[in-house]
Scaffold this active site. Sequence first.
Site, PDB file in Angstrom:
ATOM      1  N   GLY A  69      35.062  18.571 -39.471  1.00 47.68           N
ATOM      2  CA  GLY A  69      35.136  17.130 -39.722  1.00 47.68           C
ATOM      3  C   GLY A  69      35.285  16.795 -41.200  1.00 47.68           C
ATOM      4  N   THR A  70      34.563  17.489 -42.040  1.00 47.99           N
ATOM      5  CA  THR A  70      34.612  17.187 -43.477  1.00 47.99           C
ATOM      6  C   THR A  70      36.021  17.412 -44.012  1.00 47.99           C
ATOM      7  OG1 THR A  70      32.294  17.788 -43.715  1.00 47.99           O
ATOM      8  CG2 THR A  70      33.617  17.820 -45.723  1.00 47.99           C
ATOM      9  N   ASN A 149      26.918   8.382 -36.669  1.00 48.75           N
ATOM     10  CA  ASN A 149      26.161   9.600 -36.392  1.00 48.75           C
ATOM     11  C   ASN A 149      24.644   9.409 -36.438  1.00 48.75           C
ATOM     12  OD1 ASN A 149      27.277   9.321 -39.158  1.00 48.75           O
ATOM     13  ND2 ASN A 149      25.771  10.888 -39.618  1.00 48.75           N
ATOM     14  N   SER A 197      35.471  17.547 -34.892  1.00 46.81           N
ATOM     15  CA  SER A 197      34.801  18.785 -35.291  1.00 46.81           C
ATOM     16  C   SER A 197      34.209  19.468 -34.055  1.00 46.81           C
ATOM     17  CB  SER A 197      33.697  18.433 -36.279  1.00 46.81           C
ATOM     18  OG  SER A 197      32.973  19.578 -36.617  1.00 46.81           O
ATOM     19  N   THR A 234      45.573  31.178 -43.116  1.00 49.58           N
ATOM     20  CA  THR A 234      45.628  31.820 -41.799  1.00 49.58           C
ATOM     21  C   THR A 234      44.662  31.127 -40.844  1.00 49.58           C
ATOM     22  OG1 THR A 234      46.203  33.894 -42.850  1.00 49.58           O
ATOM     23  CG2 THR A 234      45.387  34.027 -40.582  1.00 49.58           C
ATOM     24  N   CYS A 321      19.541  15.705 -45.786  1.00 47.81           N
ATOM     25  CA  CYS A 321      18.382  16.350 -46.395  1.00 47.81           C
ATOM     26  C   CYS A 321      18.880  17.125 -47.604  1.00 47.81           C
ATOM     27  CB  CYS A 321      17.743  17.341 -45.430  1.00 47.81           C
ATOM     28  SG  CYS A 321      16.914  16.542 -44.083  1.00 47.81           S
TER      29      CYS A 321
HETATM   30  N1  PLP Z   1      31.755  12.775 -39.639  1.00 47.76           N
HETATM   31  C1  PLP Z   1      30.675  12.501 -38.903  1.00 47.76           C
HETATM   32  C2  PLP Z   1      30.530  11.154 -38.273  1.00 47.76           C
HETATM   33  C3  PLP Z   1      29.688  13.474 -38.715  1.00 47.76           C
HETATM   34  O1  PLP Z   1      28.616  13.197 -37.974  1.00 47.76           O
HETATM   35  C4  PLP Z   1      29.869  14.749 -39.336  1.00 47.76           C
HETATM   36  C5  PLP Z   1      28.813  15.787 -39.205  1.00 47.76           C
HETATM   37  O2  PLP Z   1      27.639  15.502 -39.159  1.00 47.76           O
HETATM   38  C6  PLP Z   1      31.019  14.984 -40.083  1.00 47.76           C
HETATM   39  C7  PLP Z   1      31.936  13.980 -40.220  1.00 47.76           C
HETATM   40  C8  PLP Z   1      31.265  16.318 -40.747  1.00 47.76           C
HETATM   41  O3  PLP Z   1      31.679  17.274 -39.813  1.00 47.76           O
HETATM   42  P1  PLP Z   1      31.592  18.838 -40.136  1.00 47.76           P
HETATM   43  O4  PLP Z   1      30.157  19.224 -40.022  1.00 47.76           O
HETATM   44  O5  PLP Z   1      32.442  19.494 -39.105  1.00 47.76           O
HETATM   45  O6  PLP Z   1      32.139  19.051 -41.502  1.00 47.76           O
END
Ligand code: PLP
Length: 373
Positions: A69-70, A149, A197, A234, A321
């Site tokens: 996700g990041t 989240n 993710s 890759t 945290c």
């Molecule tokens: N976006 C949201 C809403 C999330 O809850 C998270 C993870 O907690 C992320 C992005 C980041 O995802 P990842 O842990 O795969 O980098």
Amino acid sequence: MIYLDNAATSPLSQAALTAMIQVLEETFGNPSSTHSHGRAASKILRQARSRLAQLLNCQDQDLIFTSGGTESNNLAIKGYALAHQNRGKHLITTAIEHHSVLDTIQYLVDRFGFEASYIKPKDGKITAQQVQEALRPDTILVSTMYANNETGYLLPIQEISQLLKDHPAAYHVDAVQVMGKLPINLQELGVDFLSASAHKFHGPKGVGFLYAKQVQFDKLLHGGSQENKRRAGTENLAAIQAMVVALEESLDNYQDKLDKVEGLRQEVLSQLEQDQIDFYLNQAQPQLPHIINIGFPKVTNDSLLLRLDLAGISISTGSACTAGTIEPSHVLAAFYGPNSTRLTESVRISLSDQNSLAEMNLFVEKLKEILGG
Ligand code: PLP
């Protein structure tokens, strides 16, 4: 041990693990190699992409596999903003985004002179109307999450997507918390980018994807022509395969899973009510049932977290945290103000369809013991 922190990460499903091991054992080739080992790997990659595209109703070539996700959020936001900065430098997001969105936007502001508008919840909601009001002729990108989240709050992304049809700004949706819980039809949604993710839906960590319609954006990673020349490196084939298996599994009978989680949630809340435990919920509607953001007056969240941990139950505050200390939640601050006691009292219980009623009962029992003593 009871795991109630599924919004942070979720356990790998057995089917995903099996798929992962199978690829690791049988298909070690590099998908970019032209020999038979490479072709075998590239076939798996192609099939995984196709299955994913079918699940989401989009074109295969619109999906870019990433490390999670990041990275997906960074790629969409930085990649699009930097490629289109000559058209305008205004970005819109919300105050309740994940840090992978907020910090990326802050970087663009600090280092590249972008301007950002942050939509704050009004009467407990983020509305399409607020996005409309924040739009300017030089707005090039709107980025909002699908579900928050920390609270599970579902943003009106369909409405936002609709209104942006009349504006040239691109729309990026962080769907990390929704993927695998609600079906997503990308044709209908009409967004430009969508991040996901795997580890939030019982897939492995370190893998995810970005849906990117045929829009132009800069890449973050240079050095190879993988992913249609949009993300070099890759591919993590075993993880990609496991992710697709996990998503198929999650979406199979998704309504039953939602009903089950809703039932577990109601069980926890009704038991607390029956026992006349003093609590409040931090919630905005509509929301995913998976997250119970709850506070107990005069009980600090860090001590509650610790005591539940000692009792073998893992929950969280939902906020980041850092070095073992809990930072106050920017999400609850946006909803209730920075001085609200909710920031120091609230915890996040996040469920999955793999949790059981017995676990809920034990959790409530332990919680009552802690709150009573
Ligand atoms: N976006 C949201 C809403 C999330 O809850 C998270 C993870 O907690 C992320 C992005 C980041 O995802 P990842 O842990 O795969 O980098």
